[in-house]
Design a protein around this motif. Structure first.
Motif, PDB file in Angstrom:
ATOM      1  N   GLU A 131      22.394  67.944   3.396  1.00 16.31           N
ATOM      2  CA  GLU A 131      21.491  66.797   3.440  1.00 16.31           C
ATOM      3  C   GLU A 131      20.174  67.138   4.124  1.00 16.31           C
ATOM      4  N   SER A 185      22.653  61.782   1.402  1.00 14.75           N
ATOM      5  CA  SER A 185      21.556  60.868   1.094  1.00 14.75           C
ATOM      6  C   SER A 185      20.268  61.671   0.966  1.00 14.75           C
ATOM      7  N   VAL A 186      19.632  61.577  -0.193  1.00 16.47           N
ATOM      8  CA  VAL A 186      18.382  62.289  -0.458  1.00 16.47           C
ATOM      9  C   VAL A 186      17.386  61.302  -1.050  1.00 16.47           C
ATOM     10  N   ALA A 187      16.133  61.366  -0.598  1.00 15.87           N
ATOM     11  CA  ALA A 187      15.100  60.472  -1.111  1.00 15.87           C
ATOM     12  C   ALA A 187      14.542  61.019  -2.422  1.00 15.87           C
ATOM     13  N   PRO A 188      14.788  60.371  -3.542  1.00 15.54           N
ATOM     14  CA  PRO A 188      14.254  60.857  -4.820  1.00 15.54           C
ATOM     15  C   PRO A 188      12.736  61.001  -4.809  1.00 15.54           C
ATOM     16  N   PHE A 189      12.046  60.093  -4.089  1.00 13.46           N
ATOM     17  CA  PHE A 189      10.591  60.166  -4.056  1.00 13.46           C
ATOM     18  C   PHE A 189      10.140  61.482  -3.434  1.00 13.46           C
ATOM     19  N   GLU A 190      10.861  61.926  -2.388  1.00 16.50           N
ATOM     20  CA  GLU A 190      10.474  63.183  -1.739  1.00 16.50           C
ATOM     21  C   GLU A 190      10.651  64.364  -2.685  1.00 16.50           C
ATOM     22  N   ILE A 191      11.739  64.353  -3.432  1.00 20.16           N
ATOM     23  CA  ILE A 191      11.965  65.424  -4.417  1.00 20.16           C
ATOM     24  C   ILE A 191      10.840  65.414  -5.436  1.00 20.16           C
ATOM     25  N   PHE A 192      10.462  64.212  -5.885  1.00 19.38           N
ATOM     26  CA  PHE A 192       9.388  64.056  -6.874  1.00 19.38           C
ATOM     27  C   PHE A 192       8.034  64.455  -6.291  1.00 19.38           C
TER      28      PHE A 192
END
Length: 337
Positions: A240, A265-272
């Protein structure tokens, strides 16, 4: 012949077995070195594979060809070989795509078929790879190294993309260190390893890797500082936190084996927004030849990961206490004179 045998889930012992009869297309291999892997512990307890008991475990092994079937012409007695343990079906959708490690009915020596923790093992000849004059203990590292290479390939290293300048591997156990050393062999200029064990970090430093204490200020100060980050702990919380150490445009590899029911839990926005690449990896995918090539060019550093070379009877206790001593690295059965 003497062998370690799993007779039921959680039950392992020494056994005296009959020599296997040689089947067409197979060779009888005298095992000279076989490495203990955490997967073997999972197999013992029925948490990996089909729970095919009774079973001779061991999927990381090398030896000499003792005899071959009458229809075999490509190998001969005396040949020095390493074993690719995976036995894919060859025709399922994954196999047809070249992802034999993801075969729908994948079998393997030491998991579903008798493997290398025995004096002899019968292996199909297309699973044997010549090792030249490479030491057997080193050649038995080919299987875990092949798993590492499959992971690096899944993460895009060596596929035409630029080589990362910096890398961080969480976990200074034998597979984490093998991963870190492989990154260095692939041309990554700065490779760090994070762990909570001072002994393991000291060993990592002796191998020429940068040691970092997990949870330390020194590590926290390197947030977003690594082009490539990999987990080799199998701890969900570590996985994580990997994104926080991955540089913009970098890659994070999930290599360690987390519990099947673990969630992160991972923030998709951060990956994007930071254009992070997430990759996963399972087992090896016919990478043994590449692994042997790296081992043959290595200066002996990777071979230092073998901390114990023991007869079969002395190996058995490690199935119960694997991971207990931080100074223990790769434990091998050895019959190499």
């Amino acid at each position: 012949m003497k062998a370690i045998r799993f007779t039921a889930a959680g039950v392992a012992g020494m056994a005296e077995l009959e020599m296997p009869a040689i089947k067409p297309g197979h060779a009888l291999v005298r095992v000279r070195a076989a490495g203990l892997c955490h997967t073997d512990i999972e197999v013992l307890h029925g948490r990996y594979g089909e729970g095919a008991f009774p079973l001779v475990p061991g999927h990381e092994y090398a030896g000499t060809v003792e005899a071959v079937a009458s229809d075999v012409t490509t190998v001969k007695p005396g040949d020095r070989v390493a074993v690719d343990p995976n036995i894919p079906c060859g025709h399922c959708p994954a196999c047809r795509k070249g992802l034999t490690n993801l075969c729908a009915s994948l079998k393997a020596y030491g998991v579903t078929e008798n493997g290398g923790f025995a004096e002899f093992s019968m292996v199909a000849i297309d699973h044997l790879h010549g090792i030249g004059d490479l030491g057997f203990a080193t050649a038995a590292l080919a299987e875990p190294l092949a798993c590492v290479l499959n992971g690096l390939g899944a993460a895009g290293l060596g596929t035409g993309t630029s080589t990362p300048g910096t890398a961080l591997v969480f976990g200074a156990g034998p597979i984490g260190l093998l991963l870190a050393l492989s990154l260095r062999a692939k041309g990554v200029s700065s490779v760090a390893v994070a762990d909570i064990s001072e002994q393991r970090l000291a060993f990592a430093e002796a191998l020429g890797l940068e040691p970092l204490v997990s949870g330390s200020q020194a590590l926290s100060a390197r947030a977003r500082g690594f082009d490539f980050v990999a987990d080799a702990t199998g701890v969900a919380k570590v996985v994580e936190g990997m994104i926080g150490f991955t540089a913009d445009g970098g890659t994070a590899l999930i290599f360690g084996v987390c519990a099947p029911d673990a969630r992160i839990s991972v923030a998709p926005f951060e990956i994007f927004r930071r254009q992070i690449r997430l990759a996963g990896s399972h087992s090896l995918n016919r990478n043994i030849p590449q692994a042997l090539d790296i081992l043959s060019q290595d200066d002996g550093t990777m071979a230092r990961l073998v901390s114990h070379r023991l007869p079969l009877s002395e190996l058995l206790p490690f199935f119960a206490k694997a991971g207990g001593d931080p100074t223990t690295m790769k434990v091998q059965f050895s019959s190499d004179p």
